[in-house]
Design a protein around this motif. Sequence first.
Motif: not given
Lengths: 234, 234
Positions: B10-14, B100-102
């Motif tokens: 699961v990507g949680v974004g920047p 983190e991120g993608d």
Amino acid sequence: MMNKGRLYGVGVGPGDPELITLKALRLLRSCPVVAYQSADDKESIARGIVAEYLPGNQIEVQYHLPRALDPYAAQPIYDEVVIPIQEHLAAGRDVVVLCEGDPLFYGSFMYVFTRLSDHFETEVVPGVSSPMGCASALAVPLSYRNDVFSVLPAPLPAEVLEAQLLNADAAVIIKLRRHFTKVRDVLHKLGLASRARYIERGTMANQRVVSLDDMDPSQVPYFSMILVPSKSHL
Amino acid sequence: MMNKGRLYGVGVGPGDPELITLKALRLLRSCPVVAYQSADDKESIARGIVAEYLPGNQIEVQYHLPRALDPYAAQPIYDEVVIPIQEHLAAGRDVVVLCEGDPLFYGSFMYVFTRLSDHFETEVVPGVSSPMGCASALAVPLSYRNDVFSVLPAPLPAEVLEAQLLNADAAVIIKLRRHFTKVRDVLHKLGLASRARYIERGTMANQRVVSLDDMDPSQVPYFSMILVPSKSHL
């Protein structure tokens, strides 16, 4: 003096409505004006992605930026197209501009942004971009470690695509449509066809994955992409 | 026979907690096990991004994939590192791996993915990637129309970075840290320094934007990036 409205460029992600961010959801529910790009005769893709979240009491502004125009010929047309958005902002109304994927990555929002961000407070909300959406949909790791990763628009000449693919460890090729056969030929020539993956409408309800050689070149939609993932799978 | 658990990358974004997707939020709230990468002596960045959303009753698994290892030397270490995740899945518990991120774009999740996705049902949830997060934080359009856009890791040799920057219309340079001075020198040599933008911890609460020439090369954190946006601003 009346306060001006704020301009929000909001990425709504690659297609699955559940892939919008919490921030996008908050803004598109709370702003009085929602604007989106679409051809005159078609439904807006970006609006379709978030349709279920819209409260139903907003002013909606549809604008159309013709895609294939020469950049210089396009300028006066784009100047005119953004006027309705500008008028809402000048009248003190916040405007959310919905953008497929990410607003600042190959998006039509740039043409709104470059015209209005000097005159109105502007905030950009990033979104999940289609290369990442498609990689997840295919469950294919895109790039590792010190890979060079490139995004290559298919309208580029075959020799440019070839040189760029040779320069990159991983790539995605976007804007395929009528350029599909040219791109497929380049991939075969470089020995990359077996690693390449074609996907259309990635993460959308009508997503479709077809093997490169089975694809009918006359049936390639705008929302399609070829991924050439990195070969280092450790 | 007991059902196996499902693996979710699961990507949680920047960095901004509001930049996680609705799908990420649903999964990280509902899965019994949450796993994340971090160095032994440091807090996990990915866990920090979503800390406010965690219900507090989950099993947490911390794993550490040393970054700088030679890929071949790393293999047996990575094999061992994923064992606790594998055990939860084998015991029927769904596991969310926070990224983190993608997850499939230069992420440590790949090493989990390549080891477990053949044995357990796996779903990847894309996230907002840091190049897009940083472009939005700087309000800088990254790439337009038929631009070639490249992601370049700073550990590459100066001559490779130089050739790649000459080949691209727009680029981001990642993994700067101790390579900052080399990268800045290349940008000056190519006449790109005035267009380049440095940002660290983009979209995080402690985000910092410094002009390239004012930056102290000894103070460059891992979460930093140089954007070289496209020059076509029409």
